[in-house]
Design a protein around this motif. Structure first.
Motif, PDB file in Angstrom:
ATOM      1  N   TYR A 153       0.842  -1.208   0.000  1.00 27.40           N
ATOM      2  CA  TYR A 153       0.000   0.000   0.000  1.00 27.40           C
ATOM      3  C   TYR A 153       0.873   1.251   0.000  1.00 27.40           C
ATOM      4  CZ  TYR A 153      -4.692  -1.956   0.662  1.00 27.40           C
ATOM      5  OH  TYR A 153      -5.895  -2.595   0.493  1.00 27.40           O
ATOM      6  N   ALA A 158      -1.656  -0.619  -4.610  1.00 27.27           N
ATOM      7  CA  ALA A 158      -2.912  -0.943  -3.927  1.00 27.27           C
ATOM      8  C   ALA A 158      -3.585  -2.192  -4.480  1.00 27.27           C
ATOM      9  CB  ALA A 158      -3.867   0.245  -3.986  1.00 27.27           C
ATOM     10  N   THR A 159      -3.540  -2.413  -5.779  1.00 30.49           N
ATOM     11  CA  THR A 159      -4.186  -3.598  -6.366  1.00 30.49           C
ATOM     12  C   THR A 159      -3.556  -4.875  -5.822  1.00 30.49           C
ATOM     13  OG1 THR A 159      -4.711  -2.346  -8.358  1.00 30.49           O
ATOM     14  CG2 THR A 159      -4.783  -4.744  -8.531  1.00 30.49           C
ATOM     15  N   ARG A 162      -4.482  -5.209  -2.084  1.00 36.53           N
ATOM     16  CA  ARG A 162      -5.853  -5.676  -1.870  1.00 36.53           C
ATOM     17  C   ARG A 162      -6.001  -7.166  -2.180  1.00 36.53           C
ATOM     18  NH1 ARG A 162      -7.165  -0.427  -3.631  1.00 36.53           N
ATOM     19  NH2 ARG A 162      -7.290  -1.056  -5.813  1.00 36.53           N
ATOM     20  N   HIS A 165      -4.426  -9.034   0.638  1.00 32.40           N
ATOM     21  CA  HIS A 165      -5.262  -8.912   1.826  1.00 32.40           C
ATOM     22  C   HIS A 165      -6.460  -9.862   1.736  1.00 32.40           C
ATOM     23  CE1 HIS A 165      -8.077  -6.854   4.681  1.00 32.40           C
ATOM     24  NE2 HIS A 165      -6.980  -6.960   5.412  1.00 32.40           N
ATOM     25  N   ALA A 166      -7.066  -9.967   0.569  1.00 31.37           N
ATOM     26  CA  ALA A 166      -8.196 -10.885   0.378  1.00 31.37           C
ATOM     27  C   ALA A 166      -7.751 -12.332   0.615  1.00 31.37           C
ATOM     28  CB  ALA A 166      -8.790 -10.722  -1.012  1.00 31.37           C
TER      29      ALA A 166
END
Length: 179
Positions: A153, A158-159, A162, A165-166
């Motif tokens: 981040y 960010a992609t 994310r 994180h998922a």
């Protein structure tokens, strides 16, 4: 900013079902190498990477002299942090993440003279870790994959952050034995 991760892994982590470093290794869009820590015979590729001077060790600063940077991921000054991170880390930095328990990580750092002069990077975050699969967790400490997520981040990726994180949330939802 492009960023490479080196997972400096304690040998005992390899067999643990609760190891989150495996999530980072499974992300093809995030450049990651895994190196098994050896106290007496450090990996030559790791030593060569450290010698470039564009390498950082993610580890608490503990009032350590020398080159260091503390990042506050939850800051509202996200663009300022991205700029600071890019300026401080340089182009295409390599970040060493220690993939071990906190006790093992401390031992690894203390017993690895080649890590002594590596610039330090530290994360400070107010929100607690979501990782609840092990005993003896440090207050304010993050697991390996949470550190990578925060750094992605901060690096403006960010992609990738994310997606990782998922995967981490799905990993945490799976039933497994506490380690």
């Amino acid at each position: 900013m492009a960023m490479e991760f080196i997972l400096l892994c304690h040998a005992r982590e390899l067999a643990k079902k609760s190891n989150t470093g495996q999530l980072l290794l499974a992300q093809p869009e995030v450049a990651t190498r895994q190196i098994i820590w050896a106290r007496k015979a450090p990996d030559t590729a790791l030593l060569a990477t450290i010698a470039t001077g564009n390498c950082w060790l993610l580890y608490p600063l503990a009032d350590r002299p020398g080159k260091s940077l503390q990042c506050l991921p939850e800051s509202h000054q996200q663009n300022a942090i991205n700029d600071q991170l890019a300026e401080s880390l340089g182009e295409n930095p390599t970040v060493i993440l220690i993939d071990a328990t906190w006790q093992q990580a401390q031992k690894m750092v203390n017993q690895s003279p080649y890590l002594t002069d590596v610039a330090r990077l530290s994360l400070s975050r107010e929100a607690p870790s979501l990782f609840r699969l092990r005993r003896n967790q440090r207050p304010g400490g993050l697991c390996t994959v949470e550190c990578a997520i925060e750094l992605l981040y901060l690096a403006g990726r960010a992609t990738s952050a994310r997606a990782l994180h998922a995967q981490f949330l799905a990993f945490m939802a799976q039933p497994r034995v506490r380690c």
